[in-house]
Design a protein around this motif. Structure first.
Motif, PDB file in Angstrom:
ATOM      1  N   LEU A  24       0.845  -1.192   0.000  1.00  0.00           N
ATOM      2  CA  LEU A  24       0.000   0.000   0.000  1.00  0.00           C
ATOM      3  C   LEU A  24       0.883   1.246   0.000  1.00  0.00           C
ATOM      4  O   LEU A  24       2.079   1.179   0.291  1.00  0.00           O
ATOM      5  CB  LEU A  24      -0.944   0.017   1.208  1.00  0.00           C
ATOM      6  N   THR A  25       0.268   2.374  -0.337  1.00  0.00           N
ATOM      7  CA  THR A  25       0.961   3.653  -0.276  1.00  0.00           C
ATOM      8  C   THR A  25       0.112   4.662   0.494  1.00  0.00           C
ATOM      9  O   THR A  25      -1.124   4.554   0.524  1.00  0.00           O
ATOM     10  CB  THR A  25       1.256   4.226  -1.677  1.00  0.00           C
ATOM     11  N   ILE A  26       0.786   5.618   1.114  1.00  0.00           N
ATOM     12  CA  ILE A  26       0.106   6.696   1.840  1.00  0.00           C
ATOM     13  C   ILE A  26       0.751   7.997   1.410  1.00  0.00           C
ATOM     14  O   ILE A  26       1.980   8.151   1.478  1.00  0.00           O
ATOM     15  CB  ILE A  26       0.224   6.518   3.363  1.00  0.00           C
ATOM     16  N   GLU A  27      -0.067   8.937   0.957  1.00  0.00           N
ATOM     17  CA  GLU A  27       0.427  10.223   0.490  1.00  0.00           C
ATOM     18  C   GLU A  27       0.378  11.254   1.617  1.00  0.00           C
ATOM     19  O   GLU A  27      -0.376  11.110   2.588  1.00  0.00           O
ATOM     20  CB  GLU A  27      -0.425  10.722  -0.691  1.00  0.00           C
ATOM     21  N   ARG A  28       1.164  12.315   1.484  1.00  0.00           N
ATOM     22  CA  ARG A  28       1.075  13.426   2.420  1.00  0.00           C
ATOM     23  C   ARG A  28      -0.303  14.073   2.321  1.00  0.00           C
ATOM     24  O   ARG A  28      -0.887  14.164   1.253  1.00  0.00           O
ATOM     25  CB  ARG A  28       2.152  14.473   2.102  1.00  0.00           C
ATOM     26  N   GLY A  29      -0.805  14.521   3.445  1.00  0.00           N
ATOM     27  CA  GLY A  29      -2.049  15.273   3.445  1.00  0.00           C
ATOM     28  C   GLY A  29      -3.274  14.465   3.086  1.00  0.00           C
ATOM     29  O   GLY A  29      -4.208  15.007   2.488  1.00  0.00           O
ATOM     30  N   GLU A  30      -3.307  13.184   3.449  1.00  0.00           N
ATOM     31  CA  GLU A  30      -4.519  12.387   3.222  1.00  0.00           C
ATOM     32  C   GLU A  30      -4.785  11.507   4.435  1.00  0.00           C
ATOM     33  O   GLU A  30      -3.870  11.162   5.198  1.00  0.00           O
ATOM     34  CB  GLU A  30      -4.399  11.524   1.957  1.00  0.00           C
ATOM     35  N   ILE A  31      -6.054  11.175   4.603  1.00  0.00           N
ATOM     36  CA  ILE A  31      -6.485  10.282   5.677  1.00  0.00           C
ATOM     37  C   ILE A  31      -6.924   8.978   5.038  1.00  0.00           C
ATOM     38  O   ILE A  31      -7.887   8.950   4.264  1.00  0.00           O
ATOM     39  CB  ILE A  31      -7.630  10.895   6.499  1.00  0.00           C
ATOM     40  N   VAL A  32      -6.206   7.917   5.331  1.00  0.00           N
ATOM     41  CA  VAL A  32      -6.466   6.606   4.757  1.00  0.00           C
ATOM     42  C   VAL A  32      -7.073   5.706   5.827  1.00  0.00           C
ATOM     43  O   VAL A  32      -6.480   5.501   6.887  1.00  0.00           O
ATOM     44  CB  VAL A  32      -5.175   5.959   4.211  1.00  0.00           C
ATOM     45  N   ALA A  33      -8.272   5.205   5.568  1.00  0.00           N
ATOM     46  CA  ALA A  33      -8.908   4.258   6.475  1.00  0.00           C
ATOM     47  C   ALA A  33      -8.372   2.862   6.183  1.00  0.00           C
ATOM     48  O   ALA A  33      -8.327   2.436   5.032  1.00  0.00           O
ATOM     49  CB  ALA A  33     -10.422   4.284   6.287  1.00  0.00           C
ATOM     50  N   LEU A  34      -7.969   2.166   7.233  1.00  0.00           N
ATOM     51  CA  LEU A  34      -7.518   0.779   7.093  1.00  0.00           C
ATOM     52  C   LEU A  34      -8.559  -0.113   7.742  1.00  0.00           C
ATOM     53  O   LEU A  34      -8.755  -0.084   8.955  1.00  0.00           O
ATOM     54  CB  LEU A  34      -6.148   0.581   7.743  1.00  0.00           C
TER      55      LEU A  34
END
Length: 493
Positions: A24-34
């Protein structure tokens, strides 16, 4: 370049594969629900990112550089901070709330060796002002409720200036207003470039705050959903099957009540109320945090005195002086914080699944200290099968199980003795995924020989599990339809 990139991450524990090529990837300035059922691999993934565990294979990069922290402190130093569901390590009895807020700073060798109480309080207040929380700084950390302990953990994490903030069930013990305040803070932090990995079983939370959702199952990421997120499909992806309601047609109260409260007051100056629960009936008590849900259950279980009123159990006056009296009278209770109220510490010898179930029944199952056959093991094996507990066996450590399976074991403790006439459950679905919640609800509703009283701050849970829903407000039951509807609407918002 993404802030975090996880590629083909795997981790096994003996023969159990907790992570199986997760990417998976996570970008700056985002909220990712897992999202993911208990045992899907979420906790293992978070522990690797937090420096608690190492991966067997695969890679993690942070800002383009290899990231393999060897401790939570090293992860935090790199900008990855985790707030866990359990707050036992946030502070300890004997410390003030201000002390707990500043624990990280106390461990920093760059801080002055001597520090005054005034300085501690001033720094702690500045930390709270920044995140918009109100907490009693001078109170003992061990005496504050679970919601306030969670706020201490979150405030301390936000003060670390993280680049990736991992939140594990952050609103599980928060009121509706506290949750909204937290969401406002997180959205503001997101606008400033903070990345947030948000783990929760509450779809309403995820819908309110997440930019996208990733679904884990079997140790892998099996689904990705962009906003607007189709949570019905996401949940079905999470559990691998169509989601059907666990709740059959509601049962109405019939016959003589098993348990009654008459003109009861939870506080000396609160409004008196009547309450009844019938055989085979599941009644949910719901209301905002601090309305009196937990206090009601504690009074019934003999943990605090009832200032006024009477209680009747199976037609006889019921006035327990303590929890032992309540248990002897046929009343059982699973507390709000299972880590503190229902599980033996990891270092104690009696922390197995079987021992957890047998703990309150030792005098009956093992009279005069002598073991009676394999009663303990047999009850545990029955519970594993009946409640679909995911565990290697009855002697497995309770701390090796996921949160949902731990809660199933807590329920199995009281299922083991059929003589229980009233079961009290305080926030029984806290930190429990949809699949495990389905199993627990079925187990609760399958027993028609007792009454069940559930305290929950989640309106969706109340609707799903209960035959009747009663709203509590100001430590009294809202008897006016308009008042009850108003409180319930606020809970559902």
């Amino acid at each position: 370049m993404p802030l975090v990139h996880i590629d083909n991450l795997s981790r096994s524990f003996d023969e159990t594969r907790a992570l199986d090529g997760a990417s998976l990837t996570i970008e700056r300035g985002e909220i990712v629900a897992l999202m993911g059922a208990n045992g899907a691999g979420k906790s293992t993934l978070v522990k690797i990112l937090s420096g608690v565990l190492s991966a067997d294979s695969g890679t993690v990069t942070l800002k383009g550089n290899a990231f393999a922290p060897r401790s939570p402190a090293e992860a935090a130093g790199a900008g990855v901070v985790t707030v866990h569901q359990s707050t036992d390590l946030v502070g300890a009895p004997g410390l003030t709330v201000a002390d707990a807020l500043l624990l990280n700073r106390f461990a920093d060798r760059r801080q002055p060796f001597f520090v005054s109480r005034r300085s501690i309080r001033r720094q702690a207040q500045a930390m709270l002002d920044e995140v918009g929380f109100e907490l009693p700084l001078d109170r003992d950390f061990g005496d504050i409720p679970a919601a306030d302990r969670q706020l201490v953990a979150i405030a301390r994490a936000l003060a670390n200036r993280a680049e990736l903030l991992i939140l594990d069930e952050p609103t599980a013990s928060l009121s509706t207003e506290e949750s909204r305040r937290l969401f406002e803070i997180l959205l503001r932090l997101r606008q400033n470039g903070l990345a947030i990995l948000y783990i929760s079983h509450r779809t309403a939370d995820l819908q309110a705050i997440s930019d996208r959702a990733l679904v884990m199952r079997g140790g892998s990421v099996v689904g990705a959903f962009a906003r607007p997120i189709d949570f019905a499909q996401a949940v079905e992806t999470m559990i691998g099957r169509k989601l059907q309601s666990a709740r059959p047609d509601a049962r109405g109260p019939e016959g003589t009540p098993i348990f009654e409260m008459r003109q009861a007051r939870l506080l000396p100056d609160s409004q008196p109320f009547d309450l009844s629960v019938h055989e085979g009936e599941v009644v949910a008590i719901t209301g905002v945090l601090g309305a009196g849900k937990s206090r009601l259950l504690s009074a019934i279980f003999g943990m605090i005195p009832l200032p006024a009123g009477t209680m009747v159990l199976d037609g006889k006056q019921y006035r327990p002086r303590n929890a032992a009296d309540a248990i002897a009278g046929g009343v059982a209770m699973a507390g709000e914080d299972r880590y503190r109220s229902s599980l033996m510490p990891p270092s104690w010898p009696g922390n197995s699944l079987a021992a957890t179930i047998s703990l309150p029944h030792l005098a009956k199952w093992f009279p005069h200290g002598f073991l009676v056959g394999d009663r303990e093991k047999r009850e545990a094996e029955n519970a594993i099968e009946r409640l679909r507990i995911k565990a290697p066996g009855p002697l497995s450590s309770i701390w090796a199980l996921s949160g949902g399976n731990q809660q199933k074991v807590v329920l199995a403790r009281w299922e083991a003795e059929p003589s229980r006439r009233l079961l009290l459950l305080d926030e029984p679905f806290q930190g429990v995924d949809v699949g495990a919640r389905h199993d627990i609800i079925q187990a609760i509703r399958s027993r028609t020989d007792r009454a069940t009283l559930i305290a929950t701050s989640d309106a969706e849970e109340a609707i799903e599990v209960a035959d009747r829903i009663i709203v509590i407000d100001g430590h009294g039951i809202a008897d006016a339809a308009g008042a009850a509807a108003s409180v319930f609407e606020d809970l559902s918002a």
